[in-house]
Motif scaffolding. Structure first.
Motif, PDB file in Angstrom:
ATOM      1  N   MET A 121     106.180  -8.374 126.980  1.00  0.00           N
ATOM      2  CA  MET A 121     106.673  -9.066 125.795  1.00  0.00           C
ATOM      3  C   MET A 121     105.635 -10.035 125.236  1.00  0.00           C
ATOM      4  SD  MET A 121     110.759  -9.506 126.470  1.00  0.00           S
ATOM      5  CE  MET A 121     110.872  -9.574 128.240  1.00  0.00           C
ATOM      6  N   ALA A 122     104.858 -10.663 126.100  1.00  0.00           N
ATOM      7  CA  ALA A 122     103.791 -11.554 125.634  1.00  0.00           C
ATOM      8  C   ALA A 122     102.729 -10.755 124.884  1.00  0.00           C
ATOM      9  CB  ALA A 122     103.176 -12.316 126.802  1.00  0.00           C
ATOM     10  N   GLU A 123     102.369  -9.599 125.408  1.00  0.00           N
ATOM     11  CA  GLU A 123     101.381  -8.757 124.728  1.00  0.00           C
ATOM     12  C   GLU A 123     101.925  -8.259 123.395  1.00  0.00           C
ATOM     13  OE1 GLU A 123      97.858  -6.924 123.805  1.00  0.00           O
ATOM     14  OE2 GLU A 123      98.278  -8.418 125.348  1.00  0.00           O
ATOM     15  N   GLN A 124     103.188  -7.876 123.364  1.00  0.00           N
ATOM     16  CA  GLN A 124     103.793  -7.441 122.104  1.00  0.00           C
ATOM     17  C   GLN A 124     103.779  -8.580 121.087  1.00  0.00           C
ATOM     18  OE1 GLN A 124     107.600  -6.135 123.578  1.00  0.00           O
ATOM     19  NE2 GLN A 124     107.006  -3.980 123.521  1.00  0.00           N
ATOM     20  N   HIS A 125     104.069  -9.776 121.527  1.00  0.00           N
ATOM     21  CA  HIS A 125     104.046 -10.936 120.636  1.00  0.00           C
ATOM     22  C   HIS A 125     102.630 -11.169 120.104  1.00  0.00           C
ATOM     23  CE1 HIS A 125     105.104 -14.837 118.987  1.00  0.00           C
ATOM     24  NE2 HIS A 125     104.034 -15.326 119.594  1.00  0.00           N
ATOM     25  N   SER A 126     101.661 -11.061 120.982  1.00  0.00           N
ATOM     26  CA  SER A 126     100.261 -11.249 120.583  1.00  0.00           C
ATOM     27  C   SER A 126      99.843 -10.221 119.528  1.00  0.00           C
ATOM     28  CB  SER A 126      99.365 -11.144 121.821  1.00  0.00           C
ATOM     29  OG  SER A 126      98.013 -11.198 121.462  1.00  0.00           O
ATOM     30  N   VAL A 127     100.201  -8.980 119.755  1.00  0.00           N
ATOM     31  CA  VAL A 127      99.873  -7.927 118.786  1.00  0.00           C
ATOM     32  C   VAL A 127     100.561  -8.212 117.451  1.00  0.00           C
ATOM     33  CG1 VAL A 127     100.206  -5.470 118.234  1.00  0.00           C
ATOM     34  CG2 VAL A 127      99.384  -6.139 120.502  1.00  0.00           C
ATOM     35  N   MET A 128     101.819  -8.596 117.496  1.00  0.00           N
ATOM     36  CA  MET A 128     102.556  -8.891 116.264  1.00  0.00           C
ATOM     37  C   MET A 128     101.915 -10.052 115.517  1.00  0.00           C
ATOM     38  SD  MET A 128     104.924  -7.939 114.272  1.00  0.00           S
ATOM     39  CE  MET A 128     105.759  -6.769 115.299  1.00  0.00           C
ATOM     40  N   GLN A 129     101.490 -11.069 116.223  1.00  0.00           N
ATOM     41  CA  GLN A 129     100.834 -12.207 115.575  1.00  0.00           C
ATOM     42  C   GLN A 129      99.529 -11.779 114.910  1.00  0.00           C
ATOM     43  OE1 GLN A 129     101.998 -15.455 115.146  1.00  0.00           O
ATOM     44  NE2 GLN A 129     103.832 -14.368 115.789  1.00  0.00           N
ATOM     45  N   ARG A 130      98.776 -10.940 115.581  1.00  0.00           N
ATOM     46  CA  ARG A 130      97.513 -10.465 114.987  1.00  0.00           C
ATOM     47  C   ARG A 130      97.803  -9.633 113.744  1.00  0.00           C
ATOM     48  NH1 ARG A 130      96.235  -9.315 120.516  1.00  0.00           N
ATOM     49  NH2 ARG A 130      96.126  -7.103 120.065  1.00  0.00           N
ATOM     50  N   LEU A 131      98.834  -8.812 113.805  1.00  0.00           N
ATOM     51  CA  LEU A 131      99.201  -8.012 112.633  1.00  0.00           C
ATOM     52  C   LEU A 131      99.637  -8.894 111.462  1.00  0.00           C
ATOM     53  CD1 LEU A 131     101.185  -5.064 114.224  1.00  0.00           C
ATOM     54  CD2 LEU A 131      99.031  -4.893 112.978  1.00  0.00           C
ATOM     55  N   LEU A 132     100.448  -9.874 111.762  1.00  0.00           N
ATOM     56  CA  LEU A 132     100.955 -10.758 110.713  1.00  0.00           C
ATOM     57  C   LEU A 132      99.854 -11.588 110.066  1.00  0.00           C
ATOM     58  CD1 LEU A 132     104.280 -11.980 112.346  1.00  0.00           C
ATOM     59  CD2 LEU A 132     104.034 -10.439 110.383  1.00  0.00           C
ATOM     60  N   HIS A 133      98.838 -11.875 110.825  1.00  0.00           N
ATOM     61  CA  HIS A 133      97.749 -12.699 110.302  1.00  0.00           C
ATOM     62  C   HIS A 133      96.577 -11.868 109.793  1.00  0.00           C
ATOM     63  CE1 HIS A 133      99.820 -16.343 111.302  1.00  0.00           C
ATOM     64  NE2 HIS A 133     100.006 -15.901 112.532  1.00  0.00           N
ATOM     65  N   GLY A 134      96.790 -10.566 109.671  1.00  0.00           N
ATOM     66  CA  GLY A 134      95.831  -9.696 108.998  1.00  0.00           C
ATOM     67  C   GLY A 134      94.587  -9.338 109.779  1.00  0.00           C
ATOM     68  N   GLU A 135      94.648  -9.375 111.090  1.00  0.00           N
ATOM     69  CA  GLU A 135      93.486  -8.965 111.869  1.00  0.00           C
ATOM     70  C   GLU A 135      93.215  -7.480 111.624  1.00  0.00           C
ATOM     71  OE1 GLU A 135      92.610  -8.458 116.504  1.00  0.00           O
ATOM     72  OE2 GLU A 135      93.091 -10.529 115.943  1.00  0.00           O
ATOM     73  N   ASP A 136      91.970  -7.141 111.359  1.00  0.00           N
ATOM     74  CA  ASP A 136      91.614  -5.771 110.984  1.00  0.00           C
ATOM     75  C   ASP A 136      91.649  -4.783 112.149  1.00  0.00           C
ATOM     76  OD1 ASP A 136      91.250  -6.469 108.341  1.00  0.00           O
ATOM     77  OD2 ASP A 136      89.104  -6.846 108.589  1.00  0.00           O
ATOM     78  N   GLN A 137      91.241  -5.213 113.282  1.00  0.00           N
ATOM     79  CA  GLN A 137      91.122  -4.258 114.387  1.00  0.00           C
ATOM     80  C   GLN A 137      92.103  -4.580 115.510  1.00  0.00           C
ATOM     81  OE1 GLN A 137      87.035  -3.978 115.520  1.00  0.00           O
ATOM     82  NE2 GLN A 137      86.400  -3.306 113.481  1.00  0.00           N
TER      83      GLN A 137
END
Length: 142
Positions: A121-137
């Protein structure tokens, strides 16, 4: 403990082990369901599972605290479950110690499953945060 006889305290301790064995098995199943729900991003199911887990975990913690209190009242402040088992008649000692070992193994398994679930769940949250903040890769290998 003052109102409880030694035999009543021992009986309560042994009954608590059996209750915790049943509770741990149910908790372990809920943790597996939690993992599956997290894998599938099922937020509502995760909330429902958390509501089911918390009372069981609270009850188990209450029994653990009572167990510590009773064992210390019976055998001294530094006493552990081994003191209880040593004081039991030989006819009950083996079964009680085996049940305790099963309980300890189940608790370790539940702790491992909790760590696994939290990591997912922590990793999923991290991925979601990166997606929401527009990280390209976001999904590029690290």
């Amino acid at each position: 403990m003052s109102r409880m006889t030694r035999d009543q305290a021992v009986s309560r301790l042994l009954d608590g082990i059996q209750q915790d064995l049943q509770a741990s098995a149910a908790i372990r199943e809920l943790l597996e369901q939690q993992f599956q729900a997290a894998l599938r991003h099922r937020g509502t199911e995760l909330a429902t599972l958390a509501e089911a887990l918390m009372p069981q975990l609270d009850a188990m913690e209450g029994r653990r605290q009572l167990r510590v209190q009773l064992v210390r009242a019976l055998f001294g402040q530094q006493a552990g479950m081994d003191h209880l088992f040593a004081a039991l008649p030989a006819t009950r000692r083996g079964d009680a110690a085996a049940a305790w070992e099963r309980l300890e193994a189940l608790v370790r398994d539940c702790k491992s499953a909790t760590t696994r679930n939290a990591s997912l769940m922590a990793e999923q949250h991290s991925v979601m945060q990166r997606l929401l903040h527009g990280e390209d890769q976001t999904y590029a290998p690290r």
